[in-house]
Design a protein around this motif. Structure first.
Motif: not given
Length: 1017
Positions: A789, A819, A824, A844-845, A848-849, A851, A858, A869, A884, A886
């Motif tokens: 990330v 990615l 962020n 972003a949510n 990344l969700s 992914i 991640l 996050y 997710f 990270v």
């Protein structure tokens, strides 16, 4: 829109004249009549609130003398004063409606040490841990041990005759005072020490202030000797009043006036210097943690432990233990106080032994352990197990947990909070168990929750009943309990105030002392301060004075908090719950806790100060009819209904000096580095960065933002564009006229340099994420993939680090996949752009969700963004958890098998490899240093991880022109000693901002530990 809050209780003409006069007479310290400083100083660690008229900060004894001499002049005789140290009192001892004389900011000098005679001379603003850190190389320590030792001042200890753990052996503060320098209310300097009685009598014959004082105290104490000995309990603790007993030795051959001043709570004079005896450090220690099936068992077993000739016996109940287990500090002691399978530990006694040699304590420890083994075998005395440690570092960890647990009680969920008002009772140790059973029955009968801990060897137990002071009925209950506890302690021949001073409990003095002795106290007060101008209402009032003593019914903080909307209080509980415990005033420069306070020594710039200010701001906005939560929702979900022109006009009013309390609050918030240390180091979990961002969001609905805030908030949008032409951008940014404009117009300096070549040029397409490609991969094909990330700092300014991380992942037999860069929003949050931050977080949510649905790790490289996050995202998106997670690099690396990688080479030949951690990472993840040590251990490298505070950069804080002095001071305070030898040592740093700060001042940039691993594999 928020309201304009006009001047609050501004200083009157008399006060301004006084301030002007002392400055004209040579007062060299600071003076402050601002409403912000007065609000911050209006509270301590008690339930009370008293707003002073002003605060003055003397730098030396002469300053205090000037302040008192001017105060004795006719125009100023109506002014009163209250000396203040650490401000950690639990009973309002230092609160005053007059002028606060704060000795903690400047009077921190250790003046002299005499090793041969075993004493040290200090200014009274010196902090207890500061003194012991100074004494340690000489083999000494200052014995009275307090849970607040990292912020309590020597002056505060003297004025409350403080004591704590180990007092049976080490005594209380008064047992260590050799001499005092005290400035009286008229500016007279009074120097006191133990004298032969004949010499004291000669002084009493003098016809001056000093002679008058000696005569009065000698007469009162000698003529009432029998009554004093009869009335005062035979306890290890003193009465925290005027010590009528111990001015004389047992043989009545010596006289020490210092004993009257010690414990007087600043009501007789202002102590500016002290000569203290110090104790030899005994090099060998053993701590036995004994576990019990009930708290009563722990209490009843304590005389047996004291009989084992222990140095100290400390106890905590299951409530306190369980709170500690929920805190971040528990990770450091969990293996030292482990659970017993199938047994619920309800009480813990911590028994310490000290000695000059191992043999000195081996016999005591062995004997006690044998007896404990027998008790466990026979299932007697409620003992269910014990653990022993001889390691000094481990012992310190356990006591750190015990000390923090005191504050953790204040973090209890719900409106009812454990309060300190009847929590330092002292009874003869043999009566303690029966006393506590009655005390518990009293609290149980009222349906109250409470926690208990304390010094059972001295018969002192801290009991904090949970009450909601915003409920008038529960406030009445506080009075009821106080009265009953006073009666209960009297029944058991004890004291209600066995350790933490009288303060607002002074009203109980007359009944305790009786008319005859209380009259003697008043005579002593009269000869020192006949007009009741020093900390009026505490201990006693002078004879022929009609002023009242302070009372437990005094003005409380809750009286102000009641005016705040309940929904606002619940929404901002991370500010409302601050109880003033003062851990944010931590003296330790190697602690990450509140760098802004450490560097300014201004309590407005501490979490406690900011929480106090924001609470008052809520109240005053409420007073103006502002619906803060509705306004906030509008600003985040819709648009600001205030036009740019209206904000411009408001800015003009600000520039013209038109007062708005909001400016004082913002000034305090501006110094916050948003490091988030307060969110974990504070036992109450006061979260300044969160309520600061919300405040800035509201503040800038009325005022226009500075240009630099817009630049910072948009860094994730502009940096990828600039990185398309990195050489040109670097040239322009470093072009002298541009640098000058950035500094003088924008207020921004030392812009970092973009990476050349860029990350895009360093990575092959096979390592980049392609959604179409990945959607067709099987589980087996995905099994080795690790998603990286990106963040704006490492990706665009340290592309070599991201490249190194990909190399390490590959070496570990995995496939790194980079990615695409997705903002962020951390910078937006820091600057209070909450509408923009919510939009960024949503995007972003969502990404990344998606992914995370691949089921592969991640991993990110920058701690502050990765932790965003986990914290800020949950709040702004109103979620309990995200789809997710990270991981930080070290979290993922710690799960890998390093056996196939081999050992690291050492290309530069340095024998020392040192890791300096990012303060946000240290605060939120204290185990991170240990994880890095383990990783490097697998690779054959001994990694040193010294404790450090903040480096002073903290994101963009250190780049802003206004913060240059503080940024450098913070670096020099904690980091420089570890980086000054960077040419001969390998210095690593986990934080991007930390690496930039070191490069700025040392002209050499440390590597991230991943770069070091990649380079030396």
């Amino acid at each position: 829109m928020i309201a304009e809050i006009t001047q609050q209780d501004s200083a009157n003409t008399l006060l301004n004249d006084y301030i002007s006069k002392i400055c004209g007479q040579g007062f060299s310290g600071d003076t402050d009549t601002s409403y912000a400083t007065r609000i911050v100083t209006a509270t301590d660690n008690s339930i009370y609130q008293e707003i002073p008229q002003a605060v003055i900060y003397p730098k030396n004894t002469k300053d205090v003398q000037v302040a008192m001499q001017v105060a004795s002049l006719d125009p100023f005789l109506s002014l009163s004063f209250g000396p203040r140290g650490g401000g950690t009192g639990t009973n309002g001892q230092s609160l005053t409606p007059g002028i606060v004389v704060d000795l903690s900011r400047y009077m921190r000098e250790i003046l002299e040490i005499n090793e041969e005679e075993g004493w040290v001379r200090v200014q009274t603003g010196v902090i207890k841990d500061q003194l012991n850190d100074f004494l340690k190389p000489y083999g000494f320590f200052f014995a009275p041990d307090l849970s607040t030792s990292n912020r309590a001042t020597i002056g505060g200890m003297i004025n409350t005759d403080a004591s704590g753990q180990g007092s049976l052996v080490y005594g209380k503060t008064s047992d260590h005072v050799l001499e005092l320098k005290t400035i009286l209310v008229d500016g007279t300097e009074l120097n006191t020490n133990k004298l032969e009685l004949e010499k004291a009598e000669l002084l009493a014959e003098q016809t001056n202030r000093v002679g008058e004082i000696y005569k009065t105290v000698l007469t009162s104490c000698r003529e009432n000797r029998e009554l004093v000995l009869e009335k005062f309990p035979r306890l290890n603790r003193f009465l925290t009043g005027y010590d009528l007993e111990n001015v004389f030795d047992d043989e009545m051959t010596t006289f020490d006036l210092s004993r009257v001043i010690t414990g007087s709570e600043g009501s007789l004079g202002i102590v500016t210097e002290a000569k203290l005896n110090v104790t030899r450090i005994q090099p060998y220690k053993t701590l036995i943690n004994i576990k019990y099936d009930s708290f009563e068992s722990a209490l009843r077993n304590s005389p047996f432990l004291v009989a084992a000739n222990a140095t100290s016996v400390e106890t905590v109940d299951s409530k306190v233990l369980n709170l500690a287990k929920q805190d971040i500090i528990w990770h450091s002691v969990s293996d030292l106080i482990s659970d017993i399978p199938g047994v619920e530990v309800q009480g813990l006694n911590m028994v310490e032994f000290n000695g000059e040699t191992p043999e000195e304590i081996e016999g005591k420890v062995s004997s006690l352990c044998s007896q404990l083994d027998q008790l466990i075998t026979n299932r007697e005395a409620g003992v269910v197990g014990y653990q022993l440690t001889n390691d000094k570092a481990d012992i310190l960890k356990i006591y750190a947990m015990r000390k923090k647990a005191v504050g953790l009680l204040g973090n209890t969920k719900g409106k009812q909070k454990p309060l300190a008002f009847a929590e330092d009772t002292a009874v003869p140790p043999e009566n303690l168990a029966d006393f506590i059973l009655e005390f518990r029955a009293l609290l149980d009968s009222k349906g109250l929750h409470y926690g208990m801990f304390g010094h059972v060897d001295a018969g002192v137990l801290h009991v904090r009943p949970a009450l909601d002071m915003c409920d008038p009925e529960q406030e009445k209950l506080l009075r009821e309990i106080s009265d009953q506890v006073v009666a209960l302690t009297a029944k058991y021949r004890g004291l209600m105030w066995g350790e933490h001073g009288k303060g607002y409990r002074s009203e109980y003095g007359p009944a305790f002392f009786g008319d005859a002795l209380f009259t003697e106290l008043r005579k002593i007060k009269s000869v020192f301060d006949k007009n009741n101008r020093l900390n009026p209402g505490k201990i006693c009032t002078p004879l022929e004075c009609n002023d009242s003593l302070v009372s437990v019914d005094g003005q409380k903080r809750a009286w102000f908090d009641r005016a705040i909307n309940i929904e606002v209080k619940e929404s901002f509980e991370n500010a409302m719950n601050c109880n003033g415990n003062g851990l944010c005033f931590n003296y330790d420069e190697a602690s990450p806790m509140c760098p802004s306070y450490k560097v300014t020594k201004d309590r407005r710039h501490s979490p406690k100060g900011r929480a106090s200010l924001i609470r008052e701001w809520f109240r005053l906005q409420e007073e103006q009819g502002v619906d803060l939560l509705s306004s906030e929702k509008t600003l985040i979900e819709k648009e600001n209904d205030t036009t740019w022109w209206e904000r411009f006009r408001n800015n003009r009013k600000k520039q013209q000096g038109i007062y708005d309390f909001s400016h004082e609050v913002k000034e305090s918030m501006d110094e916050c580095l948003a490091c988030k240390a307060c969110t974990t180091a504070c036992p109450i979990k006061v979260d300044v960065p969160s309520f600061r961002a919300r405040f800035l969001n509201l503040y800038y609905s009325k005022y226009n933002r500075p240009l630099k805030d817009h630049l910072v908030a948009n860094v994730e949008q502009t940096t990828p564009l600039m990185a398309k032409l990195p050489r040109l951008t670097n040239f322009v940014v470093n072009f002298a006229p541009v640098k000058s404009a950035l500094k003088n117009v924008v207020g921004y300096v030392d812009t970092p340099t973009l990476s050349v070549p860029t990350l895009d040029k360093r990575t092959n397409s096979e390592y980049r994420y392609d959604e179409k490609k990945f959607s067709t991969l099987s589980k087996e094909q995905m099994s080795d993939i690790i998603f990286i990330v990106q963040d704006p700092f490492t990706s665009f300014y340290e592309a070599e680090l991201v490249e190194a991380f990909m190399q390490v992942i590959t070496k570990l037999g995995k496939k790194p996949v980079l990615l695409p860069f997705v903002p962020n929003g951390k910078a937006q949050h820091v600057k209070g752009f909450l509408k923009e931050f919510k939009s960024t977080a949503k995007s972003a949510n969502e990404f990344l969700s998606r992914i995370a649905s691949y089921g592969r790790p991640l991993v990110g490289l920058d701690a502050s963004l990765v932790l965003c996050y986990r914290d800020e995202y949950l709040k702004i998106l109103n979620k309990d958890e995200l789809a997710f997670k990270v991981h930080l690099a070290h979290e993922w690396l710690s799960t890998q098998d390093w056996s196939s990688v081999g050992k690291l080479s050492n290309e530069n030949g340095h024998s020392v490899v040192k890791l300096l951690s990012h303060c946000t990472e240290t605060s939120a993840m204290p185990e991170s240093k240990t994880i890095w040590k383990d990783i490097f251990g697998h690779l054959g490298v001994n990694l040193e991880t010294p404790a450090t505070g903040c480096c002073g950069m903290a994101g963009t804080y250190g780049h802003e022109t206004d913060h240059q002095h503080n940024s450098r001071s913070l670096y020099e305070m904690s980091w420089q000693k570890h980086t000054s030898n960077i040419e001969e040592e390998t210095v690593l740093a986990t934080g991007f901002s930390c690496r930039c700060q070191v490069k700025r001042y040392e002209n050499k940039k440390p590597m991230h530990p991943i770069e070091y691993i990649a380079k030396n594999l």
